[in-house]
Structures are given as C-alpha cells and as structure tokens.
Design a protein around this motif. Sequence first.
Motif, PDB file in Angstrom:
ATOM      1  N   UNK A 203      33.932   8.956 -92.304  1.00  0.00           N
ATOM      2  CA  UNK A 203      35.075   9.317 -92.757  1.00  0.00           C
ATOM      3  C   UNK A 203      35.055   9.422 -94.386  1.00  0.00           C
ATOM      4  N   UNK A 204      35.646  10.272 -94.974  1.00  0.00           N
ATOM      5  CA  UNK A 204      35.860  10.418 -96.636  1.00  0.00           C
ATOM      6  C   UNK A 204      37.024  10.902 -96.923  1.00  0.00           C
ATOM      7  N   UNK A 205      37.539  10.449 -98.212  1.00  0.00           N
ATOM      8  CA  UNK A 205      38.879  10.960 -98.672  1.00  0.00           C
ATOM      9  C   UNK A 205      38.265  11.666-100.133  1.00  0.00           C
ATOM     10  N   UNK A 206      39.008  13.176-100.234  1.00  0.00           N
ATOM     11  CA  UNK A 206      38.821  13.421-101.645  1.00  0.00           C
ATOM     12  C   UNK A 206      40.193  13.480-102.173  1.00  0.00           C
ATOM     13  N   UNK A 207      40.071  13.148-103.427  1.00  0.00           N
ATOM     14  CA  UNK A 207      41.456  12.928-104.205  1.00  0.00           C
ATOM     15  C   UNK A 207      41.442  13.879-105.348  1.00  0.00           C
ATOM     16  N   UNK A 213      48.059  20.808-108.675  1.00  0.00           N
ATOM     17  CA  UNK A 213      48.945  19.884-107.968  1.00  0.00           C
ATOM     18  C   UNK A 213      48.505  18.480-107.686  1.00  0.00           C
ATOM     19  N   UNK A 214      48.853  17.708-108.669  1.00  0.00           N
ATOM     20  CA  UNK A 214      48.393  16.484-108.923  1.00  0.00           C
ATOM     21  C   UNK A 214      48.604  15.426-107.682  1.00  0.00           C
ATOM     22  N   UNK A 215      47.528  14.477-107.436  1.00  0.00           N
ATOM     23  CA  UNK A 215      47.755  13.592-106.654  1.00  0.00           C
ATOM     24  C   UNK A 215      47.333  13.937-105.021  1.00  0.00           C
ATOM     25  N   UNK A 216      46.899  15.129-104.983  1.00  0.00           N
ATOM     26  CA  UNK A 216      46.376  15.576-103.552  1.00  0.00           C
ATOM     27  C   UNK A 216      45.351  14.824-102.901  1.00  0.00           C
ATOM     28  N   UNK A 217      45.546  14.422-101.668  1.00  0.00           N
ATOM     29  CA  UNK A 217      44.459  13.579-100.654  1.00  0.00           C
ATOM     30  C   UNK A 217      44.185  14.376 -99.707  1.00  0.00           C
ATOM     31  N   UNK A 218      43.169  14.666 -99.335  1.00  0.00           N
ATOM     32  CA  UNK A 218      42.329  15.286 -98.162  1.00  0.00           C
ATOM     33  C   UNK A 218      41.468  14.504 -97.615  1.00  0.00           C
ATOM     34  N   UNK A 219      41.400  14.513 -96.143  1.00  0.00           N
ATOM     35  CA  UNK A 219      40.462  13.710 -95.370  1.00  0.00           C
ATOM     36  C   UNK A 219      39.431  14.542 -94.873  1.00  0.00           C
ATOM     37  N   UNK A 220      38.265  14.063 -94.391  1.00  0.00           N
ATOM     38  CA  UNK A 220      37.327  14.822 -93.632  1.00  0.00           C
ATOM     39  C   UNK A 220      35.929  13.621 -93.429  1.00  0.00           C
ATOM     40  N   UNK A 221      34.922  14.317 -92.965  1.00  0.00           N
ATOM     41  CA  UNK A 221      33.643  13.697 -92.925  1.00  0.00           C
ATOM     42  C   UNK A 221      32.603  13.948 -93.717  1.00  0.00           C
ATOM     43  N   UNK A 222      31.573  13.416 -93.764  1.00  0.00           N
ATOM     44  CA  UNK A 222      30.442  13.921 -94.558  1.00  0.00           C
ATOM     45  C   UNK A 222      29.580  14.741 -93.365  1.00  0.00           C
ATOM     46  N   UNK A 236      21.000  17.810-104.707  1.00  0.00           N
ATOM     47  CA  UNK A 236      20.967  16.722-103.792  1.00  0.00           C
ATOM     48  C   UNK A 236      22.481  16.416-103.337  1.00  0.00           C
ATOM     49  N   UNK A 237      23.367  17.450-102.956  1.00  0.00           N
ATOM     50  CA  UNK A 237      24.557  17.144-102.776  1.00  0.00           C
ATOM     51  C   UNK A 237      24.861  16.751-101.333  1.00  0.00           C
ATOM     52  N   UNK A 238      25.913  15.876-101.439  1.00  0.00           N
ATOM     53  CA  UNK A 238      26.787  15.519-100.208  1.00  0.00           C
ATOM     54  C   UNK A 238      27.558  16.646 -99.634  1.00  0.00           C
ATOM     55  N   UNK A 239      27.580  17.137 -98.517  1.00  0.00           N
ATOM     56  CA  UNK A 239      28.303  18.114 -98.121  1.00  0.00           C
ATOM     57  C   UNK A 239      29.447  17.412 -97.360  1.00  0.00           C
ATOM     58  N   UNK A 240      30.700  17.974 -97.272  1.00  0.00           N
ATOM     59  CA  UNK A 240      32.019  17.443 -96.738  1.00  0.00           C
ATOM     60  C   UNK A 240      32.958  18.729 -96.268  1.00  0.00           C
ATOM     61  N   UNK A 241      33.559  18.294 -95.200  1.00  0.00           N
ATOM     62  CA  UNK A 241      34.737  19.164 -94.795  1.00  0.00           C
ATOM     63  C   UNK A 241      36.148  18.856 -95.279  1.00  0.00           C
ATOM     64  N   UNK A 242      36.153  17.754 -95.925  1.00  0.00           N
ATOM     65  CA  UNK A 242      37.447  17.485 -96.728  1.00  0.00           C
ATOM     66  C   UNK A 242      37.677  18.555 -97.589  1.00  0.00           C
ATOM     67  N   UNK A 243      39.064  19.044 -97.589  1.00  0.00           N
ATOM     68  CA  UNK A 243      39.442  20.232 -98.083  1.00  0.00           C
ATOM     69  C   UNK A 243      39.330  20.212 -99.717  1.00  0.00           C
TER      70      UNK A 243
END
Length: 525
Positions: A203-207, A213-222, A236-243
């Motif tokens: 699990x990961x969070x993108x903020x 739109x400040x302070x937006x939190x999205x969740x997803x996985x690696x 050498x990127x990490x790919x995530x589906x967090x919006x």
Amino acid sequence: MVSCALLSGVMVPSHRAWAQGEAGTEAPAATGPMTTAQEAGAARAAHEAAMMPGFAALTDRLLPAVVNISVSSVIHADEHQPEGPDGSAPAGPQSSPFPPGSPLEKFFHDYLHHRHEDGKPERQVQALGSGFIIDPSGVVVTNNHVIENAQQVSVTLSDGTEYPARIVGRDSKEDLAVLQVTADRPLPSVPLGRSDEARIGDWVLAIGNPFGLSGTVTAGIISSRKRNVDHGLYDDFIQTDAAINHGNSGGPLFNLKGEVIGINTLIYGGSGGDSIGIGFAIPADDARGIIAQLRQRGYVRRGWLGVRYQDVTRTMAEDLSFHKEGDSMGKMWGTGAIVAEVMKDGPAQKAGLQVGDILTALNGQPVTGQTLPRLVAGHEPEEHVRFTLWRRGAYQVVDFTLGKNPEEKDPLPSDTHPPEHAVKTLHDLGLKLGVIDQTARTQYELSDSQRGVLVLRVFDGSPAASRMMAEGNVILQVGEQEVNTPDALQHALDRARELKRTDILLLVQDKEGLRWVPLPLGVTP
C-alpha cells in the motif's frame, strides 16, 4: 462536484473498529438468527474489511509536511512552450484540462494564470506543483520541472502559511530540485524511507496538489518496480495506481510507516493527461544521494566509467556460454552489461577493462545494461568502486576509480565570485553590474535561459535608486540594443554619449516582469 463529495465521504473501517465489533462493543445488533451460510458470509466480510487499512491517522500526521509550490515566470508571446513530462500541453492560458464551461475551468484559469494585456510582448504565467519538507529548517524537495525557468518560487504549507523559496540546487537528469524556505519556527518534516525494501503490492499514499486542489490524498499499491519509460538515462521508476494528476509533480509517495519512498514525477494518461491509474515516482533510494549533493553544492557530480556497453540478452549469453555466478550446473544464463568499447584514457582502460567483458555487479549489487548508468551515476568522480565481471569463462573482481565525464561541466565554478573583468561599476548611474553565471542563477532564482546583465548593487541616492532598480534586476536592452555583459552595456552607454544624448532607456526585468527605465547620463551619484 456532488460526486466528489460522495467519494470523499466513503469510509473504510479499520482493523481496530472491526475488532471492537467482534467483541460486542460496537457491532450492529442482530435482527434474528443467522443461517450457517449467512454466518460464513458475515465472517468472510468482516475478515476482508479488517485487512483493509485506514489512512486517516497517517494522513493527519503527514499532511503538514506536504507543501504547495507556486511558480511564476515571464514568457514571451511567441515563445514555444515544451510539452510537460507527462506528454501534455504546458499549463499556459489556453491549456485547461477541464471541459469548457465546467465548474473547475474558471477555477483553473483564475487560480493558475495571470491574464495579460493585449499587445504586451510577454506575460506573467503561474503554475503549481507539489513538494515535501525533509528538514525542520525548511528544506523542501520537488521535481526540477516544477521550478524550471522560474523567476519566483513560493511554498504554501497545509495551514495556509506562505513563504518565499530560494532554489538551493536542481538536477535535470534525475528531475529533482531542492528549495529552502526561512521560517520563524521549526517546520513539520517527513523522512526518506528505503524504497528498495518496497514490494509490488504494498500500500502507498500519494499526497499533493492536483489542479491546485491542495492537500489531496490518494491511495493505491505499488504496481511495479524498476520501470524504464524512456524519460531519461537513469530511469528506475516505481509504478503506482494511486491517482496522480497535474499538480502532483514533486509530491511524496508514502509507505504505511509514513516514510517517503518515491517522488511523484510522471503519469500516463488519456485525453488531457487525466490519471488512469498509471503513475511513476523516482525511488527514494535513487534520490537520496542526489538530494544530499544538491543541498551541499547546488549541483550533482556523477561518476563516469568510460565504456560503451549493451545489455546481455539470452541469445548472447548462450552464444558466449555465460552462466550465472554460482551456478555450478551451468543451467542458468547470466545477466549483465557487455562492454562494446573502452574509451582511451578513461577509468575503465586504466583499470584494465577489455572489450567483451561482462559487468555483473557493482559493489555487490547486480548490474544490467539498463541499470548500469544509474548505479555508476550514484557514485561521485574519484570514488573507488569494485566491479564483478565475467571474462573468457571465469568471474573476477576489478577495482576502479571512477572519473568525470569530459563532456559534462560543473554548472558552478569553484570560485563563487565572478572574475574582475566580469564586474563593472557605473558611478554615474549608480549601478554595479555583473554577468549571469550559474551562481547568479541559483542565488537570484534566474532561469537557465535568462540573458542580460545582472545588477549586483544599486547605490543609495543614485539615478538607478530613484527609479526603484534593485539588486537582482536584469538589464536586457539599452534602447533597442540587447546586452549580455557589463562591457556591452558600457559600450552602448558610450555610444549614446557620442550621439550627445542626455538620457538612456533600459529594458529591465524584475520580480514583477519587464519595464522600461529611463536614466539620465552624466550624473554623478
């Protein structure tokens, strides 16, 4: 907007809440006897919900350290704007990603853009990005493309406090930048974590601040690791589906410990670059050394091997009978980077490397043709490293002293003071002038493309002071003549005196944009 409110109201129960329900303290009252199938279904639903994390407490802790970065710059009306890192159009006045007439279109234009007067040859443009504080003293990390070509940078905290920011250093190859803000108190900060320990499925969070739109939190996985998307030599990127959307650039990607394991940088999107669940972040373990160098010296020095190489394919490994190290049965083909050319007098030649050698590990870390540039670049010139390589059927270890790529120049001179011939004092105007070098670009937050003559000092009581000129201003033209050095400006003034002119017209760029400044000639301050 209603659908957004509904989505933001969705609640995910935490493990603790379900545990309380199971204990009978908060569980819903039974309406009647349950069948065996119903009991099994309820138990399965409770177990599945208990496995889903709740992010509210973690978000409360992390939000104060994530910042909104506002950048303003002056562009000319005929200046071509390059595409953004996600392949979208730049955030110019006509590049709203929202449908015409939608509620957010007006917000986009009003918040992100300054309207310019008709006929004006340049305009002030604002854009937004994200960043995060890594030190309570006010050290902020973001993407280089967020602050590139910026004349002014400001940082806004989650509580609305805004600070002007100074660009400490930036690196276009890794797309990272470090800013410094000065506050009257220690600021909330977050640590860099170990991205190499992150696994696909975590699990990961993108903020961040998508579309402002400040302070937006999205969740997803690696979704994947070690992605190469042809963005640069060191992919050498990490790919995530967090919006992740426009404005998230430079923001943090957190693990559930609250550590930054990535810096959100790229998205693959549909029409307009909208998020479709494929975003890319620079791994924290790749960024850590870059950030340290930017904080220390303002630029990055990378090690150089002095070879040309190719990735070893399965066919090549079979043809060369190249087997994985430690495979005594000879059933596993090896992986690595095969040397195609050794450059004359380079570090590799000095260490005895030969064409046909296959590099398999650097300081014990496995190497491929894809990862070799990034791993070597993670070390500085003159640093000693150890390579494991395969040569003519056997493995061996070779020690190297990395060099500096002769094609790369340090952007900052060792002496931060410009040479005397690059500084000139015009006493009659009350100006001390200098050239725009990389030190000046960093100190005065000038873009890489900025041209002109830099104002180093304005003397009190002088004609320049009376016209509100200030240190950090840039003089672009004397009349219709462009100037880029103090000597060129002096020559233009001498020419004006030869023509018996009593005043001179300077085109000056300051924090607000461009303006014409008339100054009298021949007046002693």
